[in-house]
Motif scaffolding. Structure first.
Motif, short mmCIF file in Angstrom:
data_model
loop_
_atom_site.label_atom_id
_atom_site.label_comp_id
_atom_site.label_asym_id
_atom_site.label_seq_id
_atom_site.Cartn_x
_atom_site.Cartn_y
_atom_site.Cartn_z
N PHE A 136 -9.30 53.43 37.93
CA PHE A 136 -8.75 52.75 36.76
C PHE A 136 -8.89 53.52 35.46
O PHE A 136 -8.33 53.13 34.45
N HIS A 137 -9.64 54.61 35.48
CA HIS A 137 -9.82 55.36 34.25
C HIS A 137 -8.96 56.61 34.31
O HIS A 137 -9.25 57.56 35.04
N HIS A 138 -7.86 56.58 33.57
CA HIS A 138 -6.95 57.72 33.51
C HIS A 138 -6.82 58.17 32.05
O HIS A 138 -6.73 57.35 31.14
N LYS A 139 -6.77 59.44 31.89
CA LYS A 139 -6.54 60.00 30.55
C LYS A 139 -5.04 60.05 30.27
O LYS A 139 -4.23 59.85 31.15
N ASP A 140 -4.72 60.37 29.03
CA ASP A 140 -3.31 60.47 28.67
C ASP A 140 -2.59 61.54 29.48
O ASP A 140 -1.42 61.39 29.85
N GLU A 141 -3.33 62.63 29.78
CA GLU A 141 -2.74 63.70 30.58
C GLU A 141 -2.41 63.21 31.98
O GLU A 141 -1.39 63.60 32.58
N ASP A 142 -3.28 62.33 32.54
CA ASP A 142 -3.03 61.80 33.87
C ASP A 142 -1.78 60.92 33.89
O ASP A 142 -0.95 61.02 34.80
N TYR A 143 -1.66 60.08 32.87
CA TYR A 143 -0.47 59.23 32.80
C TYR A 143 0.80 60.06 32.60
O TYR A 143 1.84 59.78 33.19
N SER A 144 0.70 61.10 31.77
CA SER A 144 1.86 61.97 31.56
C SER A 144 2.26 62.66 32.85
O SER A 144 3.45 62.78 33.16
N LYS A 145 1.26 63.08 33.63
CA LYS A 145 1.55 63.73 34.91
C LYS A 145 2.22 62.78 35.88
O LYS A 145 3.19 63.13 36.56
N ILE A 146 1.69 61.54 35.94
CA ILE A 146 2.28 60.54 36.84
C ILE A 146 3.71 60.22 36.43
O ILE A 146 4.63 60.16 37.27
N VAL A 147 3.93 60.04 35.12
CA VAL A 147 5.27 59.72 34.64
C VAL A 147 6.23 60.87 34.91
O VAL A 147 7.38 60.67 35.33
N ASP A 148 5.75 62.11 34.70
CA ASP A 148 6.61 63.27 34.94
C ASP A 148 7.01 63.36 36.41
O ASP A 148 8.16 63.66 36.74
N GLU A 149 6.05 63.10 37.31
CA GLU A 149 6.35 63.15 38.74
C GLU A 149 7.37 62.07 39.12
O GLU A 149 8.33 62.34 39.87
N LYS A 150 7.15 60.84 38.61
CA LYS A 150 8.09 59.75 38.93
C LYS A 150 9.47 60.03 38.35
O LYS A 150 10.49 59.78 39.01
N MET A 151 9.50 60.54 37.12
CA MET A 151 10.78 60.83 36.48
C MET A 151 11.52 61.96 37.20
O MET A 151 12.75 61.94 37.29
N GLU A 152 10.76 62.93 37.70
CA GLU A 152 11.39 64.04 38.43
C GLU A 152 12.05 63.54 39.71
O GLU A 152 13.19 63.92 40.03
N ILE A 153 11.34 62.66 40.43
CA ILE A 153 11.92 62.10 41.66
C ILE A 153 13.13 61.23 41.34
O ILE A 153 14.18 61.34 41.98
N ALA A 154 12.97 60.36 40.32
CA ALA A 154 14.08 59.48 39.95
C ALA A 154 15.26 60.29 39.42
O ALA A 154 16.42 59.99 39.71
N GLY A 155 14.97 61.35 38.64
CA GLY A 155 16.05 62.18 38.11
C GLY A 155 16.82 62.89 39.20
O GLY A 155 18.05 62.99 39.14
N ALA A 156 16.08 63.39 40.22
CA ALA A 156 16.77 64.05 41.34
C ALA A 156 17.65 63.08 42.10
O ALA A 156 18.77 63.41 42.50
N LYS A 157 17.14 61.85 42.28
CA LYS A 157 17.93 60.85 42.99
C LYS A 157 19.17 60.46 42.20
O LYS A 157 20.28 60.36 42.76
N ILE A 158 19.01 60.25 40.89
CA ILE A 158 20.16 59.89 40.05
C ILE A 158 21.17 61.02 39.99
O ILE A 158 22.39 60.80 40.05
N SER A 159 20.67 62.26 39.89
CA SER A 159 21.56 63.41 39.85
C SER A 159 22.37 63.53 41.14
O SER A 159 23.57 63.82 41.09
N LYS A 160 21.71 63.29 42.25
CA LYS A 160 22.42 63.35 43.54
C LYS A 160 23.50 62.28 43.62
O LYS A 160 24.63 62.55 44.04
N GLU A 161 23.14 61.05 43.20
CA GLU A 161 24.12 59.97 43.23
C GLU A 161 25.29 60.25 42.28
O GLU A 161 26.46 59.97 42.61
N MET A 162 24.99 60.81 41.10
CA MET A 162 26.05 61.11 40.14
C MET A 162 26.98 62.20 40.68
O MET A 162 28.20 62.14 40.48
N ASN A 163 26.40 63.19 41.36
CA ASN A 163 27.22 64.25 41.94
C ASN A 163 28.16 63.69 43.00
O ASN A 163 29.34 64.06 43.07
N VAL A 164 27.61 62.80 43.84
CA VAL A 164 28.44 62.19 44.88
C VAL A 164 29.57 61.37 44.26
O VAL A 164 30.73 61.45 44.68
#
Length: 314
Positions: A136-164
């Motif tokens: 339960f104890h995360h620093k700002d860097e940890d949250y930024s890393k988690i958000v970046d990872e989730k956004m990267e996955i979501a961005g790849a999925k959205i990009s693939k759908e948009m290309n299709v």
């Protein structure tokens, strides 16, 4: 003047002091566990726990948790090593030698066993508190890393759908433009020779052209819908007939085919020179022939329309 609440106040103050003293002793016990491993004395710590539990009956887990939460990784490693050594000591030969005399007494043995259980509870709570801290104890860097990872996955999925979708749109408009402009070009060629073609034959050819173009458009849209994972059907029933799934296309085909049949019949009559004889017959019986012909045509069209409607409805 008598103070009726004097006894209650003294009791409350006494309870508060008792809890504070327990808390202070728990802090001392936690500080003992944080001592450097090479100076840490397992027997001394066990005696301290034994003295505490005999006097106070139970641990105060809040103080343990608060103490664990402020430790660094290195400090917690020292504390965990020390409490592990205490657990190993309790179930080793050295413990039996140090407390051999007390273990012979039944009451003392029971008291020592209770202390052992207390140490195990403290060991378990120390590890639990550290686990909770890590989760339960995360620093700002940890949250930024988690958000970046989730956004990267979501961005790849959205990009693939948009290309299709983009490819599908380009394919749709490209093929649709070829189909429509090709159809218009062919229709233009049909009307280009309208001066040399009788009107009835022109209607027949136009009906064939309309039937082909309309169904080609439908087939084209059907496959595009399959690629884009869209549903063109008017119903979700997979067992429904074509008439029920695509009623608009069926009605359009019905109208075009009806025009084609009627115009073809008219061309046949004209080509067999039956029109002259028919004209004489009609001329002599204009009213009756008009009524009979109109009634027959209406009956056929209504009957066919009813069949299509019943099939779509039922």
């Amino acid at each position: 003047m008598l103070n009726w609440d004097k006894g209650k106040d003294e009791k409350a103050i006494s309870s508060a002091n008792y809890i504070q003293d327990m808390g202070k002793e728990m802090d001392m016990i936690c500080e003992m566990l944080s001592e450097e491993t090479k100076y840490f004395d397992t027997k001394k710590f066990f005696d301290k726990i034994h003295e505490y539990i005999v006097k106070n009956d139970r641990l105060i887990y809040t103080h343990i948790t608060n103490y664990i939460f402020v430790l660094s990784d290195e400090e917690f490693g020292v504390l965990q090593t020390n409490i592990d050594s205490v657990v190993n000591y309790m179930y080793g030969d050295q413990y039996n030698q140090d407390y051999s005399k007390l273990l012979e007494d039944r009451n003392e043995k029971r008291s020592l066993e209770r202390t052992q259980r207390t140490v195990l509870k403290m060991w378990d709570h120390v590890n639990l508190a550290r686990r909770q801290y890590v989760m339960f104890h995360h620093k700002d860097e940890d949250y930024s890393k988690i958000v970046d990872e989730k956004m990267e996955i979501a961005g790849a999925k959205i990009s693939k759908e948009m290309n299709v979708q983009l490819i599908s749109l380009v394919a749709i408009f490209t093929a649709l433009s070829f189909l429509v402009f090709g159809g218009i070009s062919s229709l233009d060629n049909i009307f280009a020779g309208a001066k040399d073609i009788p009107i009835l034959k022109l209607v027949v050819v136009g009906s064939i052209w309309g039937f082909c173009i309309m169904n080609m458009l439908f087939v084209f849209m059907f496959f595009i819908a399959k690629i884009a994972k869209l549903n063109l059907s008017s119903t979700d029933d997979v067992n429904a007939s074509i008439l029920k799934k695509y009623p608009l296309v069926c009605w359009c085909n019905f109208v075009v085919v009806s025009i084609f049949i009627l115009s073809s019949w008219a061309v046949y009559i004209s080509g067999e020179e039956l029109s002259v004889r028919l004209y004489d017959l009609i001329y002599k019986n204009q009213t009756g022939f008009f009524v009979a012909g109109t009634f027959a045509i209406i009956v056929v069209i209504v009957f066919a329309a009813k069949k299509i409607y019943d099939n779509i409805k039922n």
